[in-house]
Design a protein around this motif. Structure first.
Motif, PDB file in Angstrom:
ATOM      1  N   ARG A  32      18.997  -1.821  -8.409  1.00  0.00           N
ATOM      2  CA  ARG A  32      17.619  -1.920  -8.892  1.00  0.00           C
ATOM      3  C   ARG A  32      16.696  -2.501  -7.819  1.00  0.00           C
ATOM      4  NH1 ARG A  32      14.977   0.528 -12.694  1.00  0.00           N
ATOM      5  NH2 ARG A  32      13.959  -1.300 -13.562  1.00  0.00           N
ATOM      6  N   ILE A  33      17.196  -3.455  -7.043  1.00  0.00           N
ATOM      7  CA  ILE A  33      16.380  -3.993  -5.947  1.00  0.00           C
ATOM      8  C   ILE A  33      16.108  -2.902  -4.913  1.00  0.00           C
ATOM      9  CG2 ILE A  33      16.371  -5.614  -4.017  1.00  0.00           C
ATOM     10  CD1 ILE A  33      17.921  -7.566  -5.748  1.00  0.00           C
ATOM     11  N   VAL A  34      17.145  -2.130  -4.580  1.00  0.00           N
ATOM     12  CA  VAL A  34      16.965  -1.025  -3.627  1.00  0.00           C
ATOM     13  C   VAL A  34      15.988   0.004  -4.186  1.00  0.00           C
ATOM     14  CG1 VAL A  34      18.136   0.866  -2.443  1.00  0.00           C
ATOM     15  CG2 VAL A  34      19.260  -1.360  -2.640  1.00  0.00           C
ATOM     16  N   ALA A  35      16.112   0.335  -5.480  1.00  0.00           N
ATOM     17  CA  ALA A  35      15.199   1.294  -6.100  1.00  0.00           C
ATOM     18  C   ALA A  35      13.765   0.780  -6.077  1.00  0.00           C
ATOM     19  CB  ALA A  35      15.640   1.582  -7.535  1.00  0.00           C
ATOM     20  N   GLY A  36      13.588  -0.527  -6.279  1.00  0.00           N
ATOM     21  CA  GLY A  36      12.247  -1.100  -6.210  1.00  0.00           C
ATOM     22  C   GLY A  36      11.653  -1.001  -4.820  1.00  0.00           C
ATOM     23  N   MET A  37      12.466  -1.247  -3.802  1.00  0.00           N
ATOM     24  CA  MET A  37      11.993  -1.108  -2.423  1.00  0.00           C
ATOM     25  C   MET A  37      11.580   0.327  -2.129  1.00  0.00           C
ATOM     26  SD  MET A  37      14.693  -3.527  -0.340  1.00  0.00           S
ATOM     27  CE  MET A  37      13.840  -3.258   1.211  1.00  0.00           C
ATOM     28  N   LEU A  38      12.364   1.285  -2.607  1.00  0.00           N
ATOM     29  CA  LEU A  38      12.037   2.695  -2.375  1.00  0.00           C
ATOM     30  C   LEU A  38      10.767   3.096  -3.110  1.00  0.00           C
ATOM     31  CD1 LEU A  38      15.633   4.164  -2.704  1.00  0.00           C
ATOM     32  CD2 LEU A  38      14.310   3.969  -0.604  1.00  0.00           C
ATOM     33  N   SER A  39      10.559   2.547  -4.310  1.00  0.00           N
ATOM     34  CA  SER A  39       9.364   2.903  -5.078  1.00  0.00           C
ATOM     35  C   SER A  39       8.088   2.408  -4.414  1.00  0.00           C
ATOM     36  CB  SER A  39       9.460   2.325  -6.498  1.00  0.00           C
ATOM     37  OG  SER A  39       9.307   0.911  -6.475  1.00  0.00           O
ATOM     38  N   ALA A  40       8.219   1.392  -3.545  1.00  0.00           N
ATOM     39  CA  ALA A  40       7.043   0.867  -2.861  1.00  0.00           C
ATOM     40  C   ALA A  40       6.529   1.807  -1.787  1.00  0.00           C
ATOM     41  CB  ALA A  40       7.376  -0.490  -2.231  1.00  0.00           C
ATOM     42  N   ILE A  41       7.366   2.747  -1.328  1.00  0.00           N
ATOM     43  CA  ILE A  41       6.955   3.635  -0.232  1.00  0.00           C
ATOM     44  C   ILE A  41       5.791   4.533  -0.648  1.00  0.00           C
ATOM     45  CG2 ILE A  41       7.710   5.517   1.273  1.00  0.00           C
ATOM     46  CD1 ILE A  41      10.438   4.229   1.387  1.00  0.00           C
ATOM     47  N   PRO A  42       5.928   5.365  -1.689  1.00  0.00           N
ATOM     48  CA  PRO A  42       4.770   6.191  -2.064  1.00  0.00           C
ATOM     49  C   PRO A  42       3.597   5.368  -2.553  1.00  0.00           C
ATOM     50  CG  PRO A  42       6.493   6.363  -3.721  1.00  0.00           C
ATOM     51  CD  PRO A  42       7.091   5.629  -2.552  1.00  0.00           C
ATOM     52  N   TYR A  43       3.886   4.226  -3.178  1.00  0.00           N
ATOM     53  CA  TYR A  43       2.801   3.402  -3.728  1.00  0.00           C
ATOM     54  C   TYR A  43       1.912   2.830  -2.627  1.00  0.00           C
ATOM     55  CZ  TYR A  43       0.523   0.181  -6.958  1.00  0.00           C
ATOM     56  OH  TYR A  43      -0.404  -0.484  -7.718  1.00  0.00           O
ATOM     57  N   THR A  44       2.496   2.566  -1.454  1.00  0.00           N
ATOM     58  CA  THR A  44       1.721   1.942  -0.380  1.00  0.00           C
ATOM     59  C   THR A  44       1.190   2.948   0.638  1.00  0.00           C
ATOM     60  OG1 THR A  44       3.822   1.487   0.748  1.00  0.00           O
ATOM     61  CG2 THR A  44       2.867  -0.283  -0.550  1.00  0.00           C
ATOM     62  N   ILE A  45       1.975   3.981   0.976  1.00  0.00           N
ATOM     63  CA  ILE A  45       1.517   4.886   2.030  1.00  0.00           C
ATOM     64  C   ILE A  45       0.607   5.980   1.489  1.00  0.00           C
ATOM     65  CG2 ILE A  45       3.606   4.461   3.333  1.00  0.00           C
ATOM     66  CD1 ILE A  45       4.562   7.248   2.649  1.00  0.00           C
ATOM     67  N   ILE A  46       0.422   6.041   0.166  1.00  0.00           N
ATOM     68  CA  ILE A  46      -0.513   7.030  -0.376  1.00  0.00           C
ATOM     69  C   ILE A  46      -1.924   6.762   0.140  1.00  0.00           C
ATOM     70  CG2 ILE A  46      -0.975   5.676  -2.456  1.00  0.00           C
ATOM     71  CD1 ILE A  46      -0.821   9.522  -2.204  1.00  0.00           C
TER      72      ILE A  46
END
Length: 250
Positions: A58-72
């Motif tokens: 879940r921590i890894v999934a949270g880190m991955l979810s931050a990618i589209p949220y920030t680089i959009i």
């Protein structure tokens, strides 16, 4: 609740770590990388049983979810001018919040739709037989994210410096003129010193020294906290007064 907290912790870490890499490797690769691994994480969470393994994933999934949220924000900056950029960010904010609202509703209805499993296994304790149903939430979302990953393979790269470098390299290939100088690309893989300065120290300075950034950050943090608190607590309150889990989610 425990796994949600770990997901948000990973999202905070991902927001700090990943944005500089999109400047070097391009937006498209980061989108595909994050969505593809997110689908794998959802599948793993649905399959494994030890709570320690679930927390780590879940921590890894949270880190991955931050990618589209920030680089959009960078993608929108690449594609639109200053005036259109405001409306693009406005629509993106609406869409992301609609997704946050629909998540608990979809999960509740998936569980309700698969409730036949419980009725067929009445001789078993509900707390035990209920687990496979809830795990199907992650399996179904893994399928959805996997389909989105395939769709992301069809988008175009938007990072200007990367596009310019590719165009210059293409011209050097088709013309066989090796004297064409390579494009001046300021994007590079950040060093440890550069990463610390740009991703940790500079945002902290802006947060504490710029009143507008500090005010907006505090406002957004309070709003997001209320959203997560309500989606976690209100459903159980409605269930306590007689609503079903699916109806309570609405």
């Amino acid at each position: 609740m425990l796994t949600r907290d770990r997901f948000l912790l990973g999202q905070v870490l991902g927001t700090i770590v990943f944005p500089p890499w999109s400047e070097s490797f391009g937006r498209k690769k980061m989108y595909i990388f994050s969505s593809g691994l997110s689908a794998i994480c959802c599948m793993i969470i649905g399959l494994v049983h030890p709570i320690s393994a679930i927390i780590v994933v879940r921590i890894v999934a949270g880190m991955l979810s931050a990618i589209p949220y920030t680089i959009i924000g960078g993608t929108i900056e690449d594609m639109f001018n200053a005036h259109a950029r405001i409306w693009a960010m406005f629509y993106w904010t609406i869409a992301s919040n609609i997704g946050l609202i629909l998540g608990p509703i979809m999960s509740s209805y998936i569980i309700a739709g698969l409730d036949w499993y419980v009725h067929l296994k009445r001789e078993r304790v509900r707390s035990r037989s209920d687990q496979p149903i809830r795990r199907w939430n992650f399996h179904i979302f893994a399928i959805i994210i996997g389909v989105l990953t395939v769709g992301l393979c069809l988008i175009r790269e938007s990072r200007p410096s990367l596009l310019l470098a590719r165009e210059v390299e293409h011209l050097r290939t088709i013309t066989t003129i090796q004297s064409i100088p390579p494009s001046l690309n300021h994007d590079h893989i950040p060093s440890l010193h550069g990463f610390m300065k740009e991703s940790l120290i500079r945002p902290a300075q802006l947060f504490f020294q710029e009143p507008i950034i500090f005010t907006v950050s505090m406002m957004v943090s309070v709003v997001m906290s209320l959203i997560y608190i309500f989606t976690e607590s209100l459903q159980s309150i409605f269930q306590a007064v007689g609503f079903s889990e699916a109806h309570a989610s609405l």
